[in-house]
Design a protein around this motif. Structure first.
Motif, PDB file in Angstrom:
ATOM      1  N   VAL A  43       0.853  -1.187   0.000  1.00 15.66           N
ATOM      2  CA  VAL A  43       0.000   0.000   0.000  1.00 15.66           C
ATOM      3  C   VAL A  43       0.889   1.238   0.000  1.00 15.66           C
ATOM      4  N   VAL A  44       0.934   1.928  -1.132  1.00 17.09           N
ATOM      5  CA  VAL A  44       1.817   3.076  -1.308  1.00 17.09           C
ATOM      6  C   VAL A  44       1.020   4.365  -1.125  1.00 17.09           C
ATOM      7  N   PRO A  45       1.435   5.250  -0.222  1.00 16.69           N
ATOM      8  CA  PRO A  45       0.699   6.505  -0.026  1.00 16.69           C
ATOM      9  C   PRO A  45       0.508   7.268  -1.332  1.00 16.69           C
ATOM     10  N   GLY A  46      -0.684   7.832  -1.495  1.00 16.97           N
ATOM     11  CA  GLY A  46      -0.975   8.603  -2.693  1.00 16.97           C
ATOM     12  C   GLY A  46      -1.631   7.819  -3.806  1.00 16.97           C
ATOM     13  N   THR A  47      -1.653   6.490  -3.706  1.00 21.59           N
ATOM     14  CA  THR A  47      -2.296   5.686  -4.736  1.00 21.59           C
ATOM     15  C   THR A  47      -3.779   5.540  -4.448  1.00 21.59           C
ATOM     16  N   GLU A  48      -4.538   5.111  -5.463  1.00 28.24           N
ATOM     17  CA  GLU A  48      -5.973   4.954  -5.243  1.00 28.24           C
ATOM     18  C   GLU A  48      -6.264   3.821  -4.263  1.00 28.24           C
ATOM     19  N   TRP A  49      -5.421   2.790  -4.236  1.00 24.63           N
ATOM     20  CA  TRP A  49      -5.679   1.707  -3.275  1.00 24.63           C
ATOM     21  C   TRP A  49      -5.320   2.138  -1.855  1.00 24.63           C
ATOM     22  N   ALA A  50      -4.378   3.067  -1.699  1.00 27.37           N
ATOM     23  CA  ALA A  50      -4.105   3.613  -0.363  1.00 27.37           C
ATOM     24  C   ALA A  50      -5.313   4.406   0.137  1.00 27.37           C
ATOM     25  N   ALA A  51      -5.951   5.189  -0.750  1.00 26.03           N
ATOM     26  CA  ALA A  51      -7.160   5.935  -0.370  1.00 26.03           C
ATOM     27  C   ALA A  51      -8.270   4.967   0.036  1.00 26.03           C
ATOM     28  N   TYR A  52      -8.372   3.848  -0.674  1.00 25.18           N
ATOM     29  CA  TYR A  52      -9.395   2.847  -0.355  1.00 25.18           C
ATOM     30  C   TYR A  52      -9.183   2.293   1.058  1.00 25.18           C
ATOM     31  N   TYR A  53      -7.951   1.866   1.352  1.00 25.38           N
ATOM     32  CA  TYR A  53      -7.704   1.254   2.662  1.00 25.38           C
ATOM     33  C   TYR A  53      -7.733   2.287   3.789  1.00 25.38           C
ATOM     34  N   ASP A  54      -7.383   3.530   3.500  1.00 23.63           N
ATOM     35  CA  ASP A  54      -7.532   4.577   4.513  1.00 23.63           C
ATOM     36  C   ASP A  54      -8.997   4.704   4.931  1.00 23.63           C
ATOM     37  N   ASP A  55      -9.901   4.689   3.968  1.00 21.68           N
ATOM     38  CA  ASP A  55     -11.328   4.789   4.285  1.00 21.68           C
ATOM     39  C   ASP A  55     -11.829   3.543   4.997  1.00 21.68           C
ATOM     40  N   LEU A  56     -11.297   2.385   4.630  1.00 18.49           N
ATOM     41  CA  LEU A  56     -11.697   1.139   5.291  1.00 18.49           C
ATOM     42  C   LEU A  56     -11.305   1.176   6.771  1.00 18.49           C
ATOM     43  N   VAL A  57     -10.101   1.648   7.053  1.00 19.88           N
ATOM     44  CA  VAL A  57      -9.635   1.775   8.440  1.00 19.88           C
ATOM     45  C   VAL A  57     -10.503   2.756   9.209  1.00 19.88           C
ATOM     46  N   ALA A  58     -10.774   3.913   8.584  1.00 22.78           N
ATOM     47  CA  ALA A  58     -11.568   4.939   9.269  1.00 22.78           C
ATOM     48  C   ALA A  58     -12.995   4.469   9.541  1.00 22.78           C
ATOM     49  N   GLU A  59     -13.555   3.687   8.619  1.00 26.45           N
ATOM     50  CA  GLU A  59     -14.946   3.247   8.753  1.00 26.45           C
ATOM     51  C   GLU A  59     -15.108   2.184   9.827  1.00 26.45           C
ATOM     52  N   PHE A  60     -14.157   1.254   9.925  1.00 20.73           N
ATOM     53  CA  PHE A  60     -14.370   0.079  10.787  1.00 20.73           C
ATOM     54  C   PHE A  60     -13.347  -0.062  11.910  1.00 20.73           C
ATOM     55  N   GLY A  61     -12.393   0.872  12.022  1.00 22.43           N
ATOM     56  CA  GLY A  61     -11.437   0.806  13.118  1.00 22.43           C
ATOM     57  C   GLY A  61     -10.445  -0.322  12.997  1.00 22.43           C
ATOM     58  N   LEU A  62     -10.085  -0.707  11.778  1.00 25.88           N
ATOM     59  CA  LEU A  62      -9.128  -1.790  11.568  1.00 25.88           C
ATOM     60  C   LEU A  62      -7.695  -1.291  11.721  1.00 25.88           C
ATOM     61  N   THR A  63      -6.778  -2.229  11.853  1.00 28.87           N
ATOM     62  CA  THR A  63      -5.350  -1.910  11.948  1.00 28.87           C
ATOM     63  C   THR A  63      -4.650  -2.457  10.713  1.00 28.87           C
ATOM     64  N   ILE A  64      -4.317  -1.569   9.788  1.00 27.95           N
ATOM     65  CA  ILE A  64      -3.590  -1.965   8.577  1.00 27.95           C
ATOM     66  C   ILE A  64      -2.205  -1.345   8.629  1.00 27.95           C
ATOM     67  N   GLU A  65      -1.187  -2.188   8.531  1.00 25.93           N
ATOM     68  CA  GLU A  65       0.202  -1.736   8.601  1.00 25.93           C
ATOM     69  C   GLU A  65       0.852  -1.888   7.228  1.00 25.93           C
ATOM     70  N   ALA A  66       1.492  -0.812   6.783  1.00 30.35           N
ATOM     71  CA  ALA A  66       2.191  -0.861   5.496  1.00 30.35           C
ATOM     72  C   ALA A  66       3.693  -0.709   5.705  1.00 30.35           C
ATOM     73  N   THR A  67       4.165  -1.012   6.924  1.00 34.88           N
ATOM     74  CA  THR A  67       5.569  -0.805   7.274  1.00 34.88           C
ATOM     75  C   THR A  67       6.458  -1.847   6.601  1.00 34.88           C
ATOM     76  N   GLY A  68       7.738  -1.487   6.466  1.00 41.48           N
ATOM     77  CA  GLY A  68       8.718  -2.416   5.915  1.00 41.48           C
ATOM     78  C   GLY A  68       8.784  -2.350   4.405  1.00 41.48           C
ATOM     79  N   PRO A  69       9.894  -2.834   3.838  1.00 43.82           N
ATOM     80  CA  PRO A  69      10.035  -2.829   2.375  1.00 43.82           C
ATOM     81  C   PRO A  69       9.079  -3.823   1.728  1.00 43.82           C
ATOM     82  N   ASN A  70       8.679  -3.528   0.509  1.00 42.28           N
ATOM     83  CA  ASN A  70       7.813  -4.427  -0.251  1.00 42.28           C
ATOM     84  C   ASN A  70       8.683  -5.283  -1.157  1.00 42.28           C
ATOM     85  N   PHE A  71       8.916  -6.526  -0.735  1.00 42.71           N
ATOM     86  CA  PHE A  71       9.743  -7.441  -1.507  1.00 42.71           C
ATOM     87  C   PHE A  71       8.923  -8.257  -2.509  1.00 42.71           C
ATOM     88  N   GLY A  72       7.644  -7.934  -2.669  1.00 44.00           N
ATOM     89  CA  GLY A  72       6.813  -8.650  -3.629  1.00 44.00           C
ATOM     90  C   GLY A  72       5.932  -9.685  -2.961  1.00 44.00           C
TER      91      GLY A  72
END
Length: 315
Positions: A195-224
Motif C-alpha cells: 500500500v503506497v501513499p498517494g495511490t488509489e488503493w491507499a485511499a481505499y484502505y484509509d477509508d476502510l480503516v476509518a470506517e471500521f477501526g481496523l489496523t492496517i500496517e504498510a511498514t517495511g520494504p515491499n519485496f513482492g
C-alpha cells in the motif's frame, strides 16, 4: 519526398497517360503535370518522355519505378500501424496477477480475433496521461479518488466489485474460520506492505480503516508477493487482505487460508477509463463484453468508499 507526388508518378507509369492517371487519382491533368515536374526537379532527372500516345518512362524513370513502388508500400504499412481498428487495442491492467488482468484474459478468450497490447502502469496519474496522449486506449482503476476528479475528456464506468478476503497462515487465530465479519478483524494486525501513499488503493484502505477501526500496517520494504506470503505463513500475528480474484500460488507447506469477509463485505471497485473521443472499434467491444460479464451484480451487504464511482451500465 512527397508521397502524393510519388503516387502520381506510379499512376502515370502504370497508365501511360497523364489524363488517365489524373482520372484515377481524381485530380486535374494540370495537377498531375505539376507533381511530375516537381518530382523531376527534386531528383534532377527526366522521368517521362512525352509522345503522341502518352508518356513513356525514360531510363531514369525505369530505374526509379521499383523504388517508388516500395516507398508507397512502406507508407501504407506505416499508416496501417496506427490506423483506427488496425492496430492492437492497448489496455492497462496495473499488474499481471490482479482482477483486471483476469478480465482481459476473459475478453481475449471471447474475442481472439482482436489484437491486444497489455500494459502495466503503476499510478492513476500516469494512466490518465497515457489515455489522453493516445499511448493507451483504456485503463482499469478505482475512481474517483478524493480530491482527484477525472478530467472532463476521460470517461469511466465501474465494471467489477471484487470482494476482499483475509489471508492468514495456519497459526493465525482466525485461520480455521469459515468466514469472518469486519467487526471480528478489529484488533488484528493486517500487514500490507504494497500500500503506497498517494495511490488509489491507499485511499481505499484509509477509508476502510476509518470506517471500521481496523489496523492496517504498510511498514517495511515491499519485496513482492512471494515474500509477503512467506511472512504471513510464518507469522501467526499477521494477516493480509487479498482480492478474491487475485491469482497467487504458494507452496503447499505454507498452509495459507483465504477466508471470506462479511457483514459487510468490503469490495474493491474496479472501473474502466477511456478517452471520450477514442474511435477504436475494439474499445466498444471491450465495454460491451465487460457489461455482459458483470451484469446482475448485487450491492447488498457490501461496502465501498463514498468516493467510488457509482455503478451504472457500461455502454
Amino acid at each position: 519526398m512527397d508521397i502524393d507526388t510519388v503516387r502520381t508518378f506510379v499512376a502515370v507509369a502504370d497508365a501511360g497517360q497523364f489524363q488517365e492517371a489524373a482520372a484515377e487519382l481524381a485530380v486535374t491533368q494540370q495537377a498531375v503535370s505539376k507533381r511530375i515536374a516537381a518530382l523531376e526537379r527534386n531528383l534532377g532527372v527526366r522521368l517521362f518522355t512525352r509522345t503522341p500516345r502518352g508518356a513513356r518512362l525514360t531510363i531514369d524513370g525505369q530505374a526509379f519505378l521499383p523504388h517508388a513502388r516500395e516507398l508507397l508500400r512502406v507508407a501504407e504499412r506505416a499508416a496501417a500501424s496506427v490506423r483506427t481498428g488496425r492496430r492492437p487495442l492497448r489496455v492497462d491492467v496495473i499488474a499481471s496477477r490482479v482482477a483486471p488482468s483476469g478480465l482481459m484474459r476473459g475478453f481475449h478468450r471471447a474475442h481472439p480475433e482482436i489484437d491486444l497490447d497489455v500494459m502495466m502502469l503503476f499510478d492513476i496519474e500516469t494512466a490518465v496521461a497515457a489515455i489522453r496522449s493516445g499511448e493507451i486506449d483504456a485503463s482499469f482503476r478505482a475512481v474517483a479518488a478524493p480530491g482527484r476528479p477525472l478530467p472532463d475528456d476521460i470517461a469511466s464506468v465501474r465494471v467489477l466489485d471484487e470482494p476482499l478476503q483475509l489471508l492468514t497462515g495456519p497459526g493465525h487465530a482466525l485461520a480455521f474460520a469459515r468466514s469472518v465479519t469486519v467487526a471480528q478483524l478489529v484488533g488484528h494486525r493486517i500487514w500490507m506492505p504494497g500500500v503506497v501513499p498517494g495511490t488509489e488503493w491507499a485511499a481505499y484502505y484509509d477509508d476502510l480503516v476509518a470506517e471500521f477501526g481496523l489496523t492496517i500496517e504498510a511498514t517495511g520494504p515491499n519485496f513482492g508477493s512471494d515474500a509477503l506470503l512467506d511472512t504471513i505463513a510464518d507469522t501467526p500475528a499477521l494477516a493480509t487482505f487479498m482480492g478474491a480474484q487475485t491469482r497467487l500460488v504458494w507452496p503447499a507447506g505454507h498452509g495459507l487460508r483465504r477466508i471470506p469477509v462479511t457483514d459487510p463485505t468490503p469490495v474493491y471497485p474496479h472501473s474502466l477509463l477511456w478517452h471520450r473521443d477514442n474511435p477504436h472499434p475494439a474499445l466498444a467491444t471491450l465495454r460491451a463484453h465487460l457489461a455482459a460479464a458483470t451484469a446482475g451484480h448485487d450491492d447488498a451487504g457490501t461496502w465501498t468508499p463514498g468516493w467510488a464511482t457509482p455503478r451504472r451500465r457500461c455502454r
